[in-house]
Design a protein around this motif. Structure first.
Motif, PDB file in Angstrom:
ATOM      1  N   PHE A 127       4.806  -5.226 -17.904  1.00  0.00           N
ATOM      2  CA  PHE A 127       3.975  -4.867 -16.760  1.00  0.00           C
ATOM      3  C   PHE A 127       4.150  -3.389 -16.408  1.00  0.00           C
ATOM      4  O   PHE A 127       5.221  -2.812 -16.599  1.00  0.00           O
ATOM      5  N   ASN A 128       3.080  -2.817 -15.882  1.00  0.00           N
ATOM      6  CA  ASN A 128       3.138  -1.510 -15.228  1.00  0.00           C
ATOM      7  C   ASN A 128       2.934  -1.728 -13.736  1.00  0.00           C
ATOM      8  O   ASN A 128       2.159  -2.586 -13.326  1.00  0.00           O
ATOM      9  N   ILE A 129       3.629  -0.941 -12.923  1.00  0.00           N
ATOM     10  CA  ILE A 129       3.336  -0.916 -11.498  1.00  0.00           C
ATOM     11  C   ILE A 129       2.207   0.079 -11.322  1.00  0.00           C
ATOM     12  O   ILE A 129       2.338   1.256 -11.673  1.00  0.00           O
ATOM     13  N   ASP A 130       1.095  -0.393 -10.785  1.00  0.00           N
ATOM     14  CA  ASP A 130      -0.100   0.439 -10.836  1.00  0.00           C
ATOM     15  C   ASP A 130      -0.832   0.478  -9.506  1.00  0.00           C
ATOM     16  O   ASP A 130      -0.746  -0.448  -8.694  1.00  0.00           O
ATOM     17  N   HIS A 131      -1.578   1.558  -9.335  1.00  0.00           N
ATOM     18  CA  HIS A 131      -2.460   1.729  -8.193  1.00  0.00           C
ATOM     19  C   HIS A 131      -3.778   1.031  -8.526  1.00  0.00           C
ATOM     20  O   HIS A 131      -4.416   1.355  -9.526  1.00  0.00           O
ATOM     21  N   VAL A 132      -4.184   0.070  -7.707  1.00  0.00           N
ATOM     22  CA  VAL A 132      -5.388  -0.703  -8.009  1.00  0.00           C
ATOM     23  C   VAL A 132      -6.609   0.203  -8.038  1.00  0.00           C
ATOM     24  O   VAL A 132      -7.491   0.048  -8.873  1.00  0.00           O
ATOM     25  N   PHE A 133      -6.684   1.167  -7.129  1.00  0.00           N
ATOM     26  CA  PHE A 133      -7.628   2.280  -7.251  1.00  0.00           C
ATOM     27  C   PHE A 133      -6.840   3.438  -7.845  1.00  0.00           C
ATOM     28  O   PHE A 133      -5.767   3.782  -7.331  1.00  0.00           O
ATOM     29  N   PRO A 134      -7.298   4.034  -8.966  1.00  0.00           N
ATOM     30  CA  PRO A 134      -6.461   4.994  -9.696  1.00  0.00           C
ATOM     31  C   PRO A 134      -5.961   6.147  -8.829  1.00  0.00           C
ATOM     32  O   PRO A 134      -6.717   6.738  -8.065  1.00  0.00           O
ATOM     33  N   LYS A 135      -4.672   6.444  -8.987  1.00  0.00           N
ATOM     34  CA  LYS A 135      -4.025   7.397  -8.099  1.00  0.00           C
ATOM     35  C   LYS A 135      -4.594   8.809  -8.231  1.00  0.00           C
ATOM     36  O   LYS A 135      -4.678   9.540  -7.236  1.00  0.00           O
ATOM     37  N   SER A 136      -4.988   9.215  -9.430  1.00  0.00           N
ATOM     38  CA  SER A 136      -5.498  10.580  -9.595  1.00  0.00           C
ATOM     39  C   SER A 136      -6.823  10.753  -8.874  1.00  0.00           C
ATOM     40  O   SER A 136      -7.049  11.746  -8.175  1.00  0.00           O
ATOM     41  N   ALA A 137      -7.731   9.780  -9.026  1.00  0.00           N
ATOM     42  CA  ALA A 137      -9.009   9.841  -8.302  1.00  0.00           C
ATOM     43  C   ALA A 137      -8.780   9.712  -6.804  1.00  0.00           C
ATOM     44  O   ALA A 137      -9.454  10.361  -6.006  1.00  0.00           O
ATOM     45  N   ALA A 138      -7.825   8.875  -6.410  1.00  0.00           N
ATOM     46  CA  ALA A 138      -7.528   8.692  -4.983  1.00  0.00           C
ATOM     47  C   ALA A 138      -7.025   9.986  -4.361  1.00  0.00           C
ATOM     48  O   ALA A 138      -7.392  10.328  -3.231  1.00  0.00           O
ATOM     49  N   ALA A 139      -6.180  10.707  -5.077  1.00  0.00           N
ATOM     50  CA  ALA A 139      -5.661  11.966  -4.554  1.00  0.00           C
ATOM     51  C   ALA A 139      -6.778  12.995  -4.399  1.00  0.00           C
ATOM     52  O   ALA A 139      -6.844  13.712  -3.392  1.00  0.00           O
ATOM     53  N   VAL A 140      -7.684  13.071  -5.374  1.00  0.00           N
ATOM     54  CA  VAL A 140      -8.822  13.986  -5.286  1.00  0.00           C
ATOM     55  C   VAL A 140      -9.703  13.620  -4.097  1.00  0.00           C
ATOM     56  O   VAL A 140     -10.216  14.490  -3.387  1.00  0.00           O
ATOM     57  N   ASP A 141      -9.872  12.312  -3.871  1.00  0.00           N
ATOM     58  CA  ASP A 141     -10.715  11.832  -2.767  1.00  0.00           C
ATOM     59  C   ASP A 141      -9.998  11.864  -1.425  1.00  0.00           C
ATOM     60  O   ASP A 141     -10.559  11.436  -0.412  1.00  0.00           O
ATOM     61  N   ASP A 142      -8.754  12.335  -1.413  1.00  0.00           N
ATOM     62  CA  ASP A 142      -7.970  12.427  -0.186  1.00  0.00           C
ATOM     63  C   ASP A 142      -7.727  11.066   0.446  1.00  0.00           C
ATOM     64  O   ASP A 142      -7.718  10.927   1.673  1.00  0.00           O
ATOM     65  N   MET A 143      -7.525  10.055  -0.397  1.00  0.00           N
ATOM     66  CA  MET A 143      -7.114   8.750   0.106  1.00  0.00           C
ATOM     67  C   MET A 143      -5.672   8.849   0.622  1.00  0.00           C
ATOM     68  O   MET A 143      -4.824   9.499   0.003  1.00  0.00           O
ATOM     69  N   TRP A 199       0.852  -1.187   0.000  1.00  0.00           N
ATOM     70  CA  TRP A 199       0.000   0.000   0.000  1.00  0.00           C
ATOM     71  C   TRP A 199       0.886   1.234   0.000  1.00  0.00           C
ATOM     72  O   TRP A 199       1.883   1.282   0.724  1.00  0.00           O
ATOM     73  N   ALA A 200       0.516   2.234  -0.815  1.00  0.00           N
ATOM     74  CA  ALA A 200       1.353   3.429  -0.941  1.00  0.00           C
ATOM     75  C   ALA A 200       0.500   4.683  -1.029  1.00  0.00           C
ATOM     76  O   ALA A 200      -0.659   4.649  -1.464  1.00  0.00           O
ATOM     77  N   ASP A 201       1.085   5.784  -0.610  1.00  0.00           N
ATOM     78  CA  ASP A 201       0.475   7.103  -0.769  1.00  0.00           C
ATOM     79  C   ASP A 201       0.280   7.358  -2.267  1.00  0.00           C
ATOM     80  O   ASP A 201       1.244   7.281  -3.035  1.00  0.00           O
ATOM     81  N   PRO A 202      -0.944   7.644  -2.729  1.00  0.00           N
ATOM     82  CA  PRO A 202      -1.155   7.848  -4.171  1.00  0.00           C
ATOM     83  C   PRO A 202      -0.419   9.063  -4.718  1.00  0.00           C
ATOM     84  O   PRO A 202      -0.266   9.197  -5.933  1.00  0.00           O
ATOM     85  N   ARG A 203       0.056   9.931  -3.824  1.00  0.00           N
ATOM     86  CA  ARG A 203       0.812  11.102  -4.278  1.00  0.00           C
ATOM     87  C   ARG A 203       2.315  10.843  -4.356  1.00  0.00           C
ATOM     88  O   ARG A 203       3.071  11.693  -4.813  1.00  0.00           O
ATOM     89  N   ALA A 204       2.763   9.664  -3.915  1.00  0.00           N
ATOM     90  CA  ALA A 204       4.189   9.341  -3.909  1.00  0.00           C
ATOM     91  C   ALA A 204       4.689   9.160  -5.334  1.00  0.00           C
ATOM     92  O   ALA A 204       4.118   8.393  -6.120  1.00  0.00           O
ATOM     93  N   SER A 205       5.762   9.866  -5.672  1.00  0.00           N
ATOM     94  CA  SER A 205       6.310   9.776  -7.027  1.00  0.00           C
ATOM     95  C   SER A 205       7.227   8.572  -7.210  1.00  0.00           C
ATOM     96  O   SER A 205       7.527   8.184  -8.339  1.00  0.00           O
ATOM     97  N   SER A 206       7.655   7.949  -6.128  1.00  0.00           N
ATOM     98  CA  SER A 206       8.618   6.854  -6.200  1.00  0.00           C
ATOM     99  C   SER A 206       7.953   5.496  -6.025  1.00  0.00           C
ATOM    100  O   SER A 206       8.571   4.571  -5.499  1.00  0.00           O
ATOM    101  N   TYR A 207       6.713   5.369  -6.491  1.00  0.00           N
ATOM    102  CA  TYR A 207       5.982   4.130  -6.210  1.00  0.00           C
ATOM    103  C   TYR A 207       6.605   2.919  -6.905  1.00  0.00           C
ATOM    104  O   TYR A 207       6.487   1.796  -6.429  1.00  0.00           O
ATOM    105  N   ARG A 208       7.297   3.121  -8.019  1.00  0.00           N
ATOM    106  CA  ARG A 208       7.967   1.989  -8.668  1.00  0.00           C
ATOM    107  C   ARG A 208       9.113   1.480  -7.795  1.00  0.00           C
ATOM    108  O   ARG A 208       9.338   0.272  -7.704  1.00  0.00           O
TER     109      ARG A 208
END
Length: 223
Positions: free
Chosen positions: A105-121, A75-84
């Motif tokens: 493969f892409n390393i990806d946020h299972v819930f999209p990071k842009s929507a997560a950031a807007v939702d303050d996840m 689990w990672a902060d959706p705003r983290a730039s170093s998620y890879r």
């Protein structure tokens, strides 16, 4: 999926098993306390049967490992730039891999990071996902989710996987257009293709007609 590294196959199988069990496939949270740790437990929201562990020496607000039963989840902060880099460490220390997969493969946020950031996840679950599936969802479904999140009031504190999540995780590439926001029936061709993809991988719905109608409706408002 059969030719994916076994550790990555297991990560997807775990997500699918949790999803089919009903309500166990968590993919986003608005704070560690919603897991029942790091603060007062919240009745009805605690994720039972798991424990939180650090990812090396990383601060918990940046990333952590959740072990559900015996299966580790990153689990990672959706705003983290170093998620890879976070997934690289997770792959080496938890999955027995040499590092994150860099081909196909892409390393990806299972819930999209842009929507997560807007939702303050605060944290979103991470997976290695087939590049074609991830990119197809990103330019259509997840683009719509971000747009709707910006416009819609209200915030969910916990996010759970959907049939669309499972499709992306298992390599579905049929996201050809943005979901229709006005007419659920217009989403039915996409939904039929999604459920056919899942059934071919041994993931059938218990009530396919009902689930497909509900999914088509969900696509009109998912955010």
């Amino acid at each position: 999926m059969h030719d994916w590294p076994p550790a990555l196959q297991q990560q997807v199988r775990t997500l699918v098993r949790q999803f089919l069990a009903g309500g166990e496939a968590w993919i986003g949270i608005a704070g560690i306390e919603f897991l029942g740790v790091g603060g007062p437990q919240r009745t009805g929201t605690m994720r039972a049967g798991g424990r939180l562990e650090p990812l090396g020496n990383r601060p918990l607000d940046r990333a952590f490992v959740w072990v559900q039963g015996a299966e580790p989840e990153l689990w990672a902060d959706p705003r983290a730039s170093s998620y890879r880099d976070l997934f690289d460490e997770f792959a080496r220390t938890r999955l027995g891999l040499a590092g994150r997969p860099t081909t196909g493969f892409n390393i990806d946020h299972v819930f999209p990071k842009s929507a997560a950031a807007v939702d303050d996840m605060s944290h979103v679950r991470m997976l290695a996902i087939a590049a074609a599936s991830n990119q197809a969802a990103g330019r259509t479904l997840e683009k719509a989710m971000k747009q709707r999140a910006v416009k819609a009031a209200g915030r969910k504190r916990i996010r759970h996987a959907t049939w669309m999540t499972i499709g992306k995780a298992t390599g579905f590439i049929g996201w050809e257009s943005l979901p229709d926001s006005a007419d659920a029936n217009a989403n039915m061709p996409l939904v039929h293709a999604l459920f056919a993809h899942l059934a071919a991988r041994g993931i059938p719905a218990d009530f396919p007609d009902l689930e497909q109608r509900l999914t088509a409706h969900t696509l009109t408002r998912i955010r």
